[in-house]
Write a protein that holds these residues in place. Structure first.
Motif, PDB file in Angstrom:
ATOM      1  N   GLN A  85       0.760  -1.162  -0.053  1.00  0.00           N
ATOM      2  CA  GLN A  85       0.104   0.031  -0.019  1.00  0.00           C
ATOM      3  C   GLN A  85       0.962   1.260  -0.072  1.00  0.00           C
ATOM      4  O   GLN A  85       0.672   2.155  -0.743  1.00  0.00           O
ATOM      5  N   ARG A  86       1.782   1.290   0.803  1.00  0.00           N
ATOM      6  CA  ARG A  86       2.643   2.391   1.010  1.00  0.00           C
ATOM      7  C   ARG A  86       3.435   2.795  -0.242  1.00  0.00           C
ATOM      8  O   ARG A  86       3.734   4.006  -0.744  1.00  0.00           O
ATOM      9  N   LEU A  87       3.958   1.745  -1.142  1.00  0.00           N
ATOM     10  CA  LEU A  87       4.726   1.798  -2.215  1.00  0.00           C
ATOM     11  C   LEU A  87       3.993   1.884  -3.637  1.00  0.00           C
ATOM     12  O   LEU A  87       4.380   1.977  -4.513  1.00  0.00           O
ATOM     13  N   THR A  88       2.650   1.681  -3.332  1.00  0.00           N
ATOM     14  CA  THR A  88       1.652   1.547  -4.453  1.00  0.00           C
ATOM     15  C   THR A  88       2.297   0.378  -5.363  1.00  0.00           C
ATOM     16  O   THR A  88       2.365   0.799  -6.801  1.00  0.00           O
ATOM     17  N   THR A  89       2.427  -0.809  -4.942  1.00  0.00           N
ATOM     18  CA  THR A  89       3.035  -1.707  -5.610  1.00  0.00           C
ATOM     19  C   THR A  89       2.225  -3.004  -5.432  1.00  0.00           C
ATOM     20  O   THR A  89       1.937  -3.131  -4.191  1.00  0.00           O
ATOM     21  N   PRO A  90       2.003  -3.795  -6.458  1.00  0.00           N
ATOM     22  CA  PRO A  90       1.034  -5.113  -6.142  1.00  0.00           C
ATOM     23  C   PRO A  90       1.904  -5.900  -5.105  1.00  0.00           C
ATOM     24  O   PRO A  90       3.068  -5.969  -5.217  1.00  0.00           O
ATOM     25  N   LEU A  91       1.062  -6.507  -4.009  1.00  0.00           N
ATOM     26  CA  LEU A  91       1.515  -7.423  -3.148  1.00  0.00           C
ATOM     27  C   LEU A  91       2.552  -8.433  -3.624  1.00  0.00           C
ATOM     28  O   LEU A  91       3.693  -8.589  -3.022  1.00  0.00           O
ATOM     29  N   GLY A  92       2.143  -9.057  -4.750  1.00  0.00           N
ATOM     30  CA  GLY A  92       3.096 -10.161  -5.317  1.00  0.00           C
ATOM     31  C   GLY A  92       4.616  -9.592  -5.560  1.00  0.00           C
ATOM     32  O   GLY A  92       5.755 -10.273  -5.348  1.00  0.00           O
ATOM     33  N   THR A  93       4.600  -8.479  -6.173  1.00  0.00           N
ATOM     34  CA  THR A  93       5.842  -7.838  -6.418  1.00  0.00           C
ATOM     35  C   THR A  93       6.547  -7.554  -5.291  1.00  0.00           C
ATOM     36  O   THR A  93       7.808  -7.675  -5.135  1.00  0.00           O
ATOM     37  N   ILE A  94       5.924  -7.080  -4.430  1.00  0.00           N
ATOM     38  CA  ILE A  94       6.548  -6.805  -2.920  1.00  0.00           C
ATOM     39  C   ILE A  94       7.280  -8.014  -2.438  1.00  0.00           C
ATOM     40  O   ILE A  94       8.472  -8.212  -1.907  1.00  0.00           O
ATOM     41  N   LYS A  95       6.608  -9.058  -2.451  1.00  0.00           N
ATOM     42  CA  LYS A  95       6.967 -10.366  -1.549  1.00  0.00           C
ATOM     43  C   LYS A  95       8.088 -10.832  -2.822  1.00  0.00           C
ATOM     44  O   LYS A  95       9.240 -11.249  -2.054  1.00  0.00           O
ATOM     45  N   GLY A  96       8.159 -10.861  -3.940  1.00  0.00           N
ATOM     46  CA  GLY A  96       9.286 -11.052  -4.650  1.00  0.00           C
ATOM     47  C   GLY A  96      10.585 -10.348  -4.570  1.00  0.00           C
ATOM     48  O   GLY A  96      11.539 -10.683  -4.605  1.00  0.00           O
TER      49      GLY A  96
END
Length: 182
Positions: A156-167
């Motif tokens: 949410q903070r980085l406005t990036t998809p969750l899967g991308t953040i996890k990766g």
């Protein structure tokens, strides 16, 4: 995959009241996933098992510190595991090459001085490894480990998809592990 209706927060609060059944339920719910993450972070199953064990000991001992208002119970569990894994990675690098005269002076000053030098060397190495990461990997890791944010909060903070953040976090942690072992 965790049960969608498992109430981590209530189980942690029950652990704070020393409810062994709640602790056992937490363990059964998350131990396998935590072991998988620890193996990924540490690269060795035996050390990962020790890390998960240590994390659950800390969870039991410190359950009263969990605060529902600050974050999710599951994130709190994993933050403890992450810190244990990072401590194990750092402890692997405690050997600092120093000349004999310096080592003798440290011995004369006592164990606190030697521990301080080792700790500073570890911090310097971790800082150098973190600086070597690409920003898109480093930033989510810092938000997770130093700010205690969950993957969802980071996304949410980085406005990036969750899967991308996890990766990115997974790839960044692998790169950190390689850097710390180099």
């Amino acid at each position: 995959m965790p049960e969608p209706m498992f109430d981590y927060e209530s189980h942690l609060e029950a652990c704070a009241r020393r409810d062994e059944r709640a602790f056992q339920a937490l363990y059964q719910q998350e131990a396998a996933q935590m072991l998988g993450l620890a193996i990924t972070l540490l690269g060795r199953r035996d050390q990962a098992e020790d890390c998960v064990h240590d994390a659950f000991v800390l969870i039991w001992r410190n359950a009263e510190r969990f605060q529902r208002a600050i974050g999710s119970g599951r994130a709190w569990l994993y933050s403890i595991l992450r810190y244990r894994a990072l401590n194990q990675l750092r402890s692997r690098k405690r050997t600092v090459e120093l000349d004999d005269d310096f080592i003798e002076r440290l011995a004369d000053e006592g164990p606190q001085a030697a521990d301080l030098v080792a700790q500073q060397a570890e911090q310097r190495q971790l800082r150098n490894c973190l600086q070597g990461l690409e920003r898109n990997r480093r930033h989510p890791i810092l938000l997770a480990f130093y700010r205690g944010l969950t993957h969802e909060q980071i996304a949410q903070r980085l406005t990036t998809p969750l899967g991308t953040i996890k990766g990115r976090i997974r790839a960044g942690l692998r790169a950190l592990q390689e850097c710390l072992h180099a």
